[in-house]
Design a protein around this motif. Sequence first.
Motif, PDB file in Angstrom:
ATOM      1  N   LYS A  23     -47.735  65.365  23.893  1.00  0.00           N
ATOM      2  CA  LYS A  23     -47.940  66.445  22.930  1.00  0.00           C
ATOM      3  C   LYS A  23     -46.623  67.076  22.498  1.00  0.00           C
ATOM      4  O   LYS A  23     -46.409  67.347  21.326  1.00  0.00           O
ATOM      5  N   HIS A  24     -45.727  67.327  23.441  1.00  0.00           N
ATOM      6  CA  HIS A  24     -44.514  68.082  23.131  1.00  0.00           C
ATOM      7  C   HIS A  24     -43.366  67.223  22.626  1.00  0.00           C
ATOM      8  O   HIS A  24     -42.638  67.646  21.745  1.00  0.00           O
ATOM      9  N   LEU A  25     -43.181  66.054  23.193  1.00  0.00           N
ATOM     10  CA  LEU A  25     -42.047  65.221  22.787  1.00  0.00           C
ATOM     11  C   LEU A  25     -42.313  64.445  21.511  1.00  0.00           C
ATOM     12  O   LEU A  25     -41.405  64.202  20.728  1.00  0.00           O
ATOM     13  N   ASN A  26     -43.546  64.030  21.272  1.00  0.00           N
ATOM     14  CA  ASN A  26     -43.842  63.290  20.051  1.00  0.00           C
ATOM     15  C   ASN A  26     -43.673  64.164  18.823  1.00  0.00           C
ATOM     16  O   ASN A  26     -43.377  63.677  17.752  1.00  0.00           O
ATOM     17  N   ASN A  27     -43.864  65.478  18.974  1.00  0.00           N
ATOM     18  CA  ASN A  27     -43.641  66.396  17.856  1.00  0.00           C
ATOM     19  C   ASN A  27     -42.166  66.474  17.482  1.00  0.00           C
ATOM     20  O   ASN A  27     -41.817  66.900  16.409  1.00  0.00           O
ATOM     21  N   ARG A  28     -41.308  66.070  18.399  1.00  0.00           N
ATOM     22  CA  ARG A  28     -39.874  66.116  18.146  1.00  0.00           C
ATOM     23  C   ARG A  28     -39.337  64.737  17.771  1.00  0.00           C
ATOM     24  O   ARG A  28     -38.133  64.518  17.777  1.00  0.00           O
ATOM     25  N   GLY A  29     -40.218  63.789  17.507  1.00  0.00           N
ATOM     26  CA  GLY A  29     -39.789  62.465  17.061  1.00  0.00           C
ATOM     27  C   GLY A  29     -39.455  61.484  18.164  1.00  0.00           C
ATOM     28  O   GLY A  29     -38.887  60.443  17.912  1.00  0.00           O
ATOM     29  N   GLN A  30     -39.757  61.806  19.410  1.00  0.00           N
ATOM     30  CA  GLN A  30     -39.477  60.888  20.509  1.00  0.00           C
ATOM     31  C   GLN A  30     -40.453  59.718  20.456  1.00  0.00           C
ATOM     32  O   GLN A  30     -41.544  59.820  19.948  1.00  0.00           O
ATOM     33  N   LYS A  31     -40.049  58.611  21.024  1.00  0.00           N
ATOM     34  CA  LYS A  31     -40.862  57.400  21.010  1.00  0.00           C
ATOM     35  C   LYS A  31     -41.959  57.463  22.076  1.00  0.00           C
ATOM     36  O   LYS A  31     -41.710  57.834  23.219  1.00  0.00           O
ATOM     37  N   ASN A  32     -43.158  57.081  21.682  1.00  0.00           N
ATOM     38  CA  ASN A  32     -44.288  57.009  22.592  1.00  0.00           C
ATOM     39  C   ASN A  32     -44.050  55.952  23.667  1.00  0.00           C
ATOM     40  O   ASN A  32     -44.499  56.110  24.794  1.00  0.00           O
ATOM     41  N   ALA A  33     -43.368  54.874  23.339  1.00  0.00           N
ATOM     42  CA  ALA A  33     -43.107  53.793  24.298  1.00  0.00           C
ATOM     43  C   ALA A  33     -42.269  54.291  25.476  1.00  0.00           C
ATOM     44  O   ALA A  33     -42.511  53.896  26.613  1.00  0.00           O
ATOM     45  N   LEU A  34     -41.297  55.160  25.218  1.00  0.00           N
ATOM     46  CA  LEU A  34     -40.466  55.680  26.308  1.00  0.00           C
ATOM     47  C   LEU A  34     -41.278  56.530  27.278  1.00  0.00           C
ATOM     48  O   LEU A  34     -41.095  56.442  28.496  1.00  0.00           O
ATOM     49  N   ILE A  35     -42.186  57.326  26.748  1.00  0.00           N
ATOM     50  CA  ILE A  35     -43.046  58.154  27.599  1.00  0.00           C
ATOM     51  C   ILE A  35     -43.936  57.245  28.437  1.00  0.00           C
ATOM     52  O   ILE A  35     -44.105  57.462  29.639  1.00  0.00           O
ATOM     53  N   TYR A  36     -44.482  56.219  27.810  1.00  0.00           N
ATOM     54  CA  TYR A  36     -45.353  55.282  28.525  1.00  0.00           C
ATOM     55  C   TYR A  36     -44.594  54.574  29.644  1.00  0.00           C
ATOM     56  O   TYR A  36     -45.084  54.475  30.771  1.00  0.00           O
ATOM     57  N   ILE A  37     -43.404  54.084  29.354  1.00  0.00           N
ATOM     58  CA  ILE A  37     -42.614  53.356  30.358  1.00  0.00           C
ATOM     59  C   ILE A  37     -42.256  54.281  31.526  1.00  0.00           C
ATOM     60  O   ILE A  37     -42.374  53.899  32.690  1.00  0.00           O
TER      61      ILE A  37
END
Length: 178
Positions: A23-37
């Motif tokens: 919720k918080h990092l994707n709003n800042r343009g971070q990659k979903n793949a990095l969160i998943y890994i």
Amino acid sequence: VKCGLLLSITHVVIDYLKIFADKHLNNRGQKNALIYIADQVIHILTIIGAAILINMRGDIEGYAGWVCKLCSQLHISKAEMFAWIAALLLLITPCCITIRIVLEGYRGEDAREGVENAGALIGILERIIVLLLLSAGQYAAIGFILTAKSVARYNKISEDAKFAEYYLLGTLLSTVMV
């Protein structure tokens, strides 16, 4: 029981933190793949930690008695059996999800053609066959499997460069994960 309960609670906390990060990092343009890994690495580390605790207690038979009986019948070590179980479990859903997330930005509209989820099932079977062939030392047969997979999609690969790159990335990623 205590270790299982602690592991369950840890996984719930990790999953909650992943939802929070999504919720918080994707709003800042971070990659979903990095969160998943990162989520998967933390999950794996907690499982390894639990396995080390169980092993230190010396009560592995109490946690997986059926595996120990099967090991003695098959004349293989407990470590080999657990390695096979872990490898097979990782090659199924975690690999499918990882490949889908990593290739998300490369997938074209026409990549959705075909039977729904057939690609995921083909990938699972491919990874299991490659693992079995690797363990048997049949390296040439791995090339045959990958060639057969490409022959089935030859027309699409030869006509569409974007699909060919997507297909090659997926195949290579799947093979490397084994």
